[in-house]
Design a protein around this motif. Structure first.
Motif, PDB file in Angstrom:
ATOM      1  N   LEU A   1      -0.608  -3.919  -8.932  1.00  0.00           N
ATOM      2  CA  LEU A   1      -0.457  -5.362  -9.422  1.00  0.00           C
ATOM      3  C   LEU A   1       0.104  -6.247  -8.108  1.00  0.00           C
ATOM      4  CD1 LEU A   1       0.797  -5.484 -13.016  1.00  0.00           C
ATOM      5  CD2 LEU A   1      -1.499  -5.937 -12.178  1.00  0.00           C
ATOM      6  N   LEU A   2       0.872  -5.939  -7.470  1.00  0.00           N
ATOM      7  CA  LEU A   2       1.414  -6.289  -6.399  1.00  0.00           C
ATOM      8  C   LEU A   2       0.690  -6.396  -5.076  1.00  0.00           C
ATOM      9  CD1 LEU A   2       4.099  -8.000  -5.132  1.00  0.00           C
ATOM     10  CD2 LEU A   2       4.969  -5.936  -4.635  1.00  0.00           C
ATOM     11  N   HIS A   3       0.189  -5.147  -4.913  1.00  0.00           N
ATOM     12  CA  HIS A   3      -0.929  -5.007  -3.595  1.00  0.00           C
ATOM     13  C   HIS A   3      -2.107  -5.646  -3.944  1.00  0.00           C
ATOM     14  CE1 HIS A   3      -2.346  -2.632  -0.308  1.00  0.00           C
ATOM     15  NE2 HIS A   3      -3.607  -2.385  -0.870  1.00  0.00           N
ATOM     16  N   GLY A   4      -2.543  -5.715  -5.290  1.00  0.00           N
ATOM     17  CA  GLY A   4      -3.586  -6.758  -5.483  1.00  0.00           C
ATOM     18  C   GLY A   4      -3.624  -8.176  -5.164  1.00  0.00           C
ATOM     19  N   ALA A   5      -2.112  -8.726  -5.606  1.00  0.00           N
ATOM     20  CA  ALA A   5      -1.822  -9.961  -5.299  1.00  0.00           C
ATOM     21  C   ALA A   5      -1.920 -10.362  -3.981  1.00  0.00           C
ATOM     22  CB  ALA A   5      -0.288 -10.438  -6.119  1.00  0.00           C
ATOM     23  N   ILE A   6      -1.493  -9.431  -2.998  1.00  0.00           N
ATOM     24  CA  ILE A   6      -1.428  -9.629  -1.408  1.00  0.00           C
ATOM     25  C   ILE A   6      -2.859  -9.585  -0.920  1.00  0.00           C
ATOM     26  CG2 ILE A   6      -0.449  -8.772   0.520  1.00  0.00           C
ATOM     27  CD1 ILE A   6       1.583  -9.816  -1.235  1.00  0.00           C
ATOM     28  N   ILE A   7      -3.731  -8.688  -1.577  1.00  0.00           N
ATOM     29  CA  ILE A   7      -5.005  -8.820  -1.276  1.00  0.00           C
ATOM     30  C   ILE A   7      -5.665  -9.920  -1.413  1.00  0.00           C
ATOM     31  CG2 ILE A   7      -7.353  -7.744  -1.691  1.00  0.00           C
ATOM     32  CD1 ILE A   7      -6.003  -4.873  -1.772  1.00  0.00           C
ATOM     33  N   VAL A   8      -5.483 -10.576  -2.757  1.00  0.00           N
ATOM     34  CA  VAL A   8      -6.348 -11.659  -3.029  1.00  0.00           C
ATOM     35  C   VAL A   8      -5.794 -12.876  -2.114  1.00  0.00           C
ATOM     36  CG1 VAL A   8      -7.180 -10.920  -5.181  1.00  0.00           C
ATOM     37  CG2 VAL A   8      -4.949 -12.451  -5.103  1.00  0.00           C
ATOM     38  N   LEU A   9      -4.584 -12.993  -1.796  1.00  0.00           N
ATOM     39  CA  LEU A   9      -4.120 -13.928  -1.179  1.00  0.00           C
ATOM     40  C   LEU A   9      -4.740 -14.003   0.478  1.00  0.00           C
ATOM     41  CD1 LEU A   9      -0.291 -14.182  -2.201  1.00  0.00           C
ATOM     42  CD2 LEU A   9      -2.269 -15.631  -2.798  1.00  0.00           C
ATOM     43  N   LEU A  10      -5.345 -13.001   0.674  1.00  0.00           N
ATOM     44  CA  LEU A  10      -6.159 -13.204   2.037  1.00  0.00           C
ATOM     45  C   LEU A  10      -7.501 -14.458   1.798  1.00  0.00           C
ATOM     46  CD1 LEU A  10      -6.935  -9.344   2.746  1.00  0.00           C
ATOM     47  CD2 LEU A  10      -5.676 -11.082   4.224  1.00  0.00           C
TER      48      LEU A  10
ATOM     49  N   GLY B   1       0.803  -1.296  -0.021  1.00  0.00           N
ATOM     50  CA  GLY B   1      -0.056  -0.218   0.003  1.00  0.00           C
ATOM     51  C   GLY B   1       0.739   1.120   0.028  1.00  0.00           C
ATOM     52  N   SER B   2       1.966   1.347   0.825  1.00  0.00           N
ATOM     53  CA  SER B   2       2.671   2.384   0.846  1.00  0.00           C
ATOM     54  C   SER B   2       3.617   2.566  -0.517  1.00  0.00           C
ATOM     55  CB  SER B   2       4.234   2.080   1.817  1.00  0.00           C
ATOM     56  OG  SER B   2       3.346   1.983   3.018  1.00  0.00           O
ATOM     57  N   MET B   3       3.906   1.293  -1.187  1.00  0.00           N
ATOM     58  CA  MET B   3       4.434   1.395  -2.586  1.00  0.00           C
ATOM     59  C   MET B   3       3.176   2.173  -3.555  1.00  0.00           C
ATOM     60  SD  MET B   3       5.996  -2.302  -2.693  1.00  0.00           S
ATOM     61  CE  MET B   3       6.246  -2.270  -4.566  1.00  0.00           C
ATOM     62  N   ILE B   4       2.041   1.843  -3.439  1.00  0.00           N
ATOM     63  CA  ILE B   4       1.087   2.741  -4.222  1.00  0.00           C
ATOM     64  C   ILE B   4       1.173   4.043  -3.923  1.00  0.00           C
ATOM     65  CG2 ILE B   4      -1.395   3.284  -4.800  1.00  0.00           C
ATOM     66  CD1 ILE B   4      -1.663  -0.101  -4.471  1.00  0.00           C
ATOM     67  N   TYR B   5       1.213   4.459  -2.536  1.00  0.00           N
ATOM     68  CA  TYR B   5       1.404   6.157  -2.302  1.00  0.00           C
ATOM     69  C   TYR B   5       2.395   6.535  -2.813  1.00  0.00           C
ATOM     70  CZ  TYR B   5       1.495  10.136   0.811  1.00  0.00           C
ATOM     71  OH  TYR B   5       1.542  11.138   1.326  1.00  0.00           O
ATOM     72  N   LEU B   6       3.629   6.005  -2.604  1.00  0.00           N
ATOM     73  CA  LEU B   6       4.919   6.602  -3.161  1.00  0.00           C
ATOM     74  C   LEU B   6       4.873   6.529  -4.667  1.00  0.00           C
ATOM     75  CD1 LEU B   6       7.397   5.095  -0.422  1.00  0.00           C
ATOM     76  CD2 LEU B   6       6.514   7.200  -0.776  1.00  0.00           C
ATOM     77  N   SER B   7       4.347   5.841  -5.281  1.00  0.00           N
ATOM     78  CA  SER B   7       4.341   5.662  -6.704  1.00  0.00           C
ATOM     79  C   SER B   7       3.177   6.641  -7.643  1.00  0.00           C
ATOM     80  CB  SER B   7       4.264   4.350  -7.316  1.00  0.00           C
ATOM     81  OG  SER B   7       3.117   3.607  -6.973  1.00  0.00           O
ATOM     82  N   MET B   8       2.382   7.166  -6.737  1.00  0.00           N
ATOM     83  CA  MET B   8       1.634   8.214  -7.181  1.00  0.00           C
ATOM     84  C   MET B   8       1.995   9.352  -8.342  1.00  0.00           C
ATOM     85  SD  MET B   8      -1.650   7.656  -6.223  1.00  0.00           S
ATOM     86  CE  MET B   8      -2.908   6.926  -4.791  1.00  0.00           C
TER      87      MET B   8
END
Length: 329
Positions: free
Chosen positions: A72-81, A55-62
């Protein structure tokens, strides 16, 4: 319906008597079935930590192109829930019942799967694993590359998910759903779905009131684009394996790296889980050591699984063309 892995006679059902459980000694199972809160809390902390990091990576890459891989990476971690949701539905992620329920419902809300509904549907999957008609989660082998790609993209998943929520909201469950949801719990399942939808509406209303895109940026969009990752993982668990009652052949174990096993709560040891679903996720690696010589479907990674699936699709297509033209089979 029961599938606790204690012995072969208690696996599956009369219609689909699953085999494979007898090869695990009862003495070993007794030790492996011991539950604990600590491994689950450690894995949960690792998962939440990974979510905060991505999530921090998304914020910093805005404002940069780096937001694409970050999302894409954040989404992968979410679906692995899906993994803690799955493990909590078995009641084995934690020793404490309230932790299983609380964490399971949290993972369910974030990953958009009703917890109680999933619990009962998943029980049917374990009871009728790979049965052509009775397993609600069976994924038929794709006949073409187009069908394979559509399965990976989740084209069939999203209508099913929306349909589940709609039927839960209206109380009009399908005959298949009524076959695995106990009549005594239909109201509970429906109430959970209604409350979950109310929560989603509340998030939407608050976002609109605050003129905030945070829910979309850090949850909804990543959740959507991450689904193909989970589709690929779920396909690897059974697709291409035998459609028979033999748990040692109808379920695939995929050997994965430690980081992925942590984030997916040891679910790559999937044949072991199906043979003894009462064994907590943290003991599946030990169970694998005992079962490895008996397993008929083991892959050395998810890339290998999908390479095999694609090759089999192409081989079947070639055979069909040759058969239709009278060429050599």
């Amino acid at each position: 319906m029961t599938n606790d892995g204690l012995n072969a006679s208690r696996l599956g059902s009369e219609e689909w008597p699953l085999t494979g459980g007898a090869m695990v000694p009862k003495k070993s199972l007794k030790v492996l079935r011991e539950r604990s809160n600590v491994p689950g809390l450690l894995h949960l902390a690792a998962h939440i930590g990974a979510l905060l990091l991505t999530g921090s990576m998304i914020y910093l890459s805005m404002g940069t192109l780096w937001i694409i891989p970050a999302t894409l990476l954040h989404g992968a971690i979410i679906v692995l829930l899906f993994a803690p949701l799955h493990e909590c539905s078995h009641g084995t992620a934690f020793r404490s019942r309230w932790l299983n329920t609380t964490v399971g419902m949290f993972a369910a809300v974030v990953s958009m799967r009703p917890f109680l509904y999933f619990k009962y549907r998943h029980t049917a999957h374990h009871t009728y694993t790979q049965h052509e008609h009775l397993d609600p989660d069976i994924v038929p082998f794709p006949s073409t590359l187009r069908e394979y790609v559509l399965l990976i993209l989740g084209v069939s998943f999203w209508p099913k998910m929306i349909g589940t929520y709609w039927r839960g909201l209206t109380g009009r469950f399908s005959p298949v759903e009524l076959s695995f949801i106990p009549e005594s719990d239909i109201r509970r399942v429906r109430r959970e779905i209604v409350l979950t939808l109310a929560l989603y509406v509340a998030v939407a209303m608050i976002s609109i009131a605050l003129h905030s895109w945070a829910a979309v940026i850090y949850w909804l969009l990543p959740r959507f684009v991450g689904e193909p990752v989970l589709r690929a993982i779920r396909m690897a668990e059974h697709t291409g394996a035998e459609e028979s009652p033999d748990l040692l052949a109808n379920t695939r174990t995929t050997l994965a790296n430690p980081v992925f096993r942590t984030l997916y709560w040891n679910m790559p040891f999937h044949a072991e889980h199906h043979v003894a679903s009462s064994v907590p996720f943290h003991a599946l690696a030990r169970l694998h050591k005992e079962m490895r010589p008996h397993l008929n479907c083991v892959a050395n990674g998810y890339v290998e699984v999908h390479t095999q699936i694609i090759r089999e699709i192409l081989a079947r297509r070639r055979f069909a063309r040759q058969s239709s033209t009278g060429g050599p089979a």
